[in-house]
Design a protein around this motif. Sequence first.
Motif, short mmCIF file in Angstrom:
data_model
loop_
_atom_site.label_atom_id
_atom_site.label_comp_id
_atom_site.label_asym_id
_atom_site.label_seq_id
_atom_site.Cartn_x
_atom_site.Cartn_y
_atom_site.Cartn_z
N THR A 74 0.21 4.37 8.27
CA THR A 74 0.13 4.17 9.72
C THR A 74 -1.23 4.48 10.07
O THR A 74 -1.87 5.41 8.91
N CYS A 75 -1.44 3.92 10.96
CA CYS A 75 -3.71 3.92 11.08
C CYS A 75 -3.91 5.31 11.97
O CYS A 75 -2.88 5.90 12.56
N GLU A 76 -4.68 5.68 11.77
CA GLU A 76 -5.06 6.74 11.87
C GLU A 76 -5.35 7.34 12.36
O GLU A 76 -5.30 8.29 12.93
N HIS A 77 -5.89 6.52 13.33
CA HIS A 77 -6.58 6.69 14.33
C HIS A 77 -5.70 6.76 15.81
O HIS A 77 -6.06 7.24 16.97
N HIS A 78 -4.20 5.80 15.93
CA HIS A 78 -3.65 5.71 16.67
C HIS A 78 -2.37 6.50 16.32
O HIS A 78 -1.23 5.93 17.06
N LEU A 79 -1.78 6.88 15.14
CA LEU A 79 -0.62 7.29 14.19
C LEU A 79 0.54 6.21 14.76
O LEU A 79 1.21 5.88 14.98
N LEU A 80 -0.05 4.13 14.64
CA LEU A 80 1.50 3.21 14.65
C LEU A 80 0.23 2.64 13.95
O LEU A 80 -0.56 2.93 12.95
N PRO A 81 1.88 1.88 13.74
CA PRO A 81 2.30 1.50 11.81
C PRO A 81 1.06 0.13 11.66
O PRO A 81 0.53 -0.54 12.64
N PHE A 82 0.61 0.05 10.70
CA PHE A 82 0.03 -1.23 10.28
C PHE A 82 0.85 -1.95 8.94
O PHE A 82 1.32 -0.81 8.22
N TYR A 83 1.10 -3.13 8.95
CA TYR A 83 1.73 -3.33 7.80
C TYR A 83 1.65 -4.88 6.94
O TYR A 83 0.47 -5.37 7.99
N GLY A 84 1.68 -5.15 6.14
CA GLY A 84 1.37 -6.41 5.60
C GLY A 84 1.37 -6.50 3.88
O GLY A 84 2.63 -5.39 3.27
N LYS A 85 0.75 -7.01 3.26
CA LYS A 85 0.64 -7.34 1.92
C LYS A 85 -0.26 -6.89 1.09
O LYS A 85 -1.56 -7.25 1.02
N ALA A 86 -0.02 -5.63 0.25
CA ALA A 86 -0.79 -5.94 -1.04
C ALA A 86 -0.91 -6.80 -2.51
O ALA A 86 0.47 -7.24 -2.40
N HIS A 87 -1.84 -7.32 -3.11
CA HIS A 87 -2.56 -7.99 -3.71
C HIS A 87 -3.25 -7.07 -4.99
O HIS A 87 -4.67 -6.82 -4.13
N ILE A 88 -1.87 -7.14 -6.44
CA ILE A 88 -3.83 -6.23 -7.18
C ILE A 88 -3.37 -6.84 -8.86
O ILE A 88 -2.57 -7.55 -8.74
N ALA A 89 -5.19 -6.69 -8.47
CA ALA A 89 -4.61 -8.28 -10.07
C ALA A 89 -6.13 -7.25 -11.38
O ALA A 89 -6.65 -6.05 -10.53
N TYR A 90 -5.78 -6.47 -12.76
CA TYR A 90 -5.96 -6.09 -13.65
C TYR A 90 -6.65 -6.90 -14.92
O TYR A 90 -5.78 -7.62 -15.07
N ILE A 91 -7.66 -6.44 -15.30
CA ILE A 91 -7.83 -6.83 -16.57
C ILE A 91 -7.99 -6.13 -17.94
O ILE A 91 -7.96 -5.13 -17.56
N PRO A 92 -6.76 -6.28 -18.71
CA PRO A 92 -6.53 -4.63 -18.93
C PRO A 92 -7.66 -4.81 -20.07
O PRO A 92 -8.26 -5.46 -20.39
N ASP A 93 -7.97 -3.09 -21.09
CA ASP A 93 -8.69 -3.08 -22.24
C ASP A 93 -7.87 -2.13 -22.89
O ASP A 93 -8.17 -1.28 -23.13
N GLY A 94 -7.03 -3.07 -23.16
CA GLY A 94 -5.91 -2.44 -24.31
C GLY A 94 -4.59 -2.02 -24.10
O GLY A 94 -3.69 -1.64 -24.47
N ARG A 95 -4.65 -1.66 -22.62
CA ARG A 95 -3.70 -0.68 -21.54
C ARG A 95 -2.92 -2.01 -20.42
O ARG A 95 -4.10 -1.76 -19.61
#
Length: 184
Positions: A74-95
């Motif tokens: 929910t956008c905090e400026h208008h209290l209307l929805p925003f929606y979509g996709k998140a893409h997450i990458a990480y390079i671990p350091d053993g964990r």
Amino acid sequence: MDTNKIREAVRLFLEGIGEDPQREGLLETPDRVARMCEEIYGGLGNDAAEHLSKQFTVGNNEMVLEKDITFYSTCEHHLLPFYGKAHIAYIPDGRVVGLSKLARTVEVYARRPQIQEQLTVQIADALDKFISPRGVMVMIEAEHMCMTMRGVKKPGSKTVTFAARGCFAEDHEKQKMFMEMLKA
Ligand code: ZN
């Protein structure tokens, strides 16, 4: 969460826009909205730590990419929805963490009044803090109802935000690899 306050606020809001909160169709609306708020703003009482503290040791440190994580915020400026996709990458350091925990982390920060830029940064910083990987990259693509049903009215337009930490911030080759993997 104070659901009495939410119910009272919704009644006032309905009066404010010129509606009659006592008419049949609206009678239960304050109650429905209060229950909905517990769900869509449920991230406010949540901490990413509870999802990211269970970790597994790994021998290889190859990039982990979880793409197309659907979210609603929910956008905090208008209290209307925003929606979509998140893409997450990480390079671990053993964990590493369980893959579902990345989606859980997105939900912790999406289920609160939010702006997309901050959502992106909060996810990246949480992973950086709790997994201490060699690098993290987060990209979010979203459609904002405050851009489509009001204001400039540009349906279909997407806002894209990035946050890079560690080796993703320093090494443009790594960022390129992330982009290539998103297309694959
Ligand atoms: Zn907005």
